[in-house]
Design an enzyme around this catalytic site. Sequence first.
Site, PDB file in Angstrom:
ATOM      1  N   SER A 140       0.851  -1.184   0.000  1.00 29.28           N
ATOM      2  CA  SER A 140       0.000   0.000   0.000  1.00 29.28           C
ATOM      3  C   SER A 140       0.883   1.229   0.000  1.00 29.28           C
ATOM      4  CB  SER A 140      -0.883  -0.009   1.258  1.00 29.28           C
ATOM      5  OG  SER A 140      -1.474   1.245   1.499  1.00 29.28           O
ATOM      6  N   TYR A 153      -2.078  -1.151  11.335  1.00 27.93           N
ATOM      7  CA  TYR A 153      -2.337  -1.614   9.967  1.00 27.93           C
ATOM      8  C   TYR A 153      -1.190  -1.211   9.047  1.00 27.93           C
ATOM      9  CZ  TYR A 153      -4.058  -1.231   5.175  1.00 27.93           C
ATOM     10  OH  TYR A 153      -4.177  -1.296   3.808  1.00 27.93           O
TER      11      TYR A 153
END
Length: 291
Positions: A140, A153
């Site tokens: 990401s 996360y």
Amino acid sequence: MTQSRAILLTGASSGTGMSSGTGRAAALRLHRAGWPVYATGRNLDALADLAAEGITVLHLDVNDEESMAAAVKRVTDEHGAVGTLINNAAYSLNGTIGETPMDEVRAQFETNVFGLCRLTQMVLPGMREQGGGRVILMSSIFGLFATPGRGYYQATKHALEAIGDSLRHEVARFNIKVVLIEPSPILGGFVPDSVADLGMQSHDNPALYKEFWDHFVDWHQAYRLSDNPPLRGKLAVRAENVAKLIETAVTDPNPRIRYKIGIPVRLLTRMRATIGDRNWDRFVRAFFPIP
């Protein structure tokens, strides 16, 4: 031994709840291009639309070793080995570093990192035996920097960056290629509708950051899936475009080490290297929700 074309893909459920929709879009795209796709998830009912398309769907929970072993065995029995593993299953844990219960932190790493690593270990012997293979890790933009509210996360995505780099060198002599996908924010992915949707009822002192979480939810609404997203949402990417990039990572004879998609991931990583840490902190405080 002929190399398998079979693709084992985790996290293929439709784009609701903990999913960005990328897995589903990738499964459909690769299937329609003629690849034998095994789309997996924890809930087979959520994969019914993929099964209706003719895609093989399997139960696979990355926190359940027995289900992972069964999925790998199914693909191996039918194709000799897993040809490509797409590690897509993940969810986003919301919470501040100091207030998130450690059992939730451990669960986040079990799904996003440890389960992924174990499944990768399971497919590597078959790839080595057949003389090649491909492992794709869904990282990401937040594997490259972090912001308040989702630090754990984002730490799992940072971990994938290191794991991918290490694994790539370890398996190169077996003709196994390792690719990292680094999307900008994905429209509809992990977007909360309300503070209650953040799932922080068990966190310590939830009122401590009340104004921050209210702003956090409002700020992320720009990334709601829509035909004409407002403001920041215009810079987000769609799951279908990420799936197209995954297809490139699967099919390119000489894939890149990293694929970035979207303006934010290209711009912000260069910007950080240019302006230095203190100015980067100032940018984060000016752009992202801050307690």
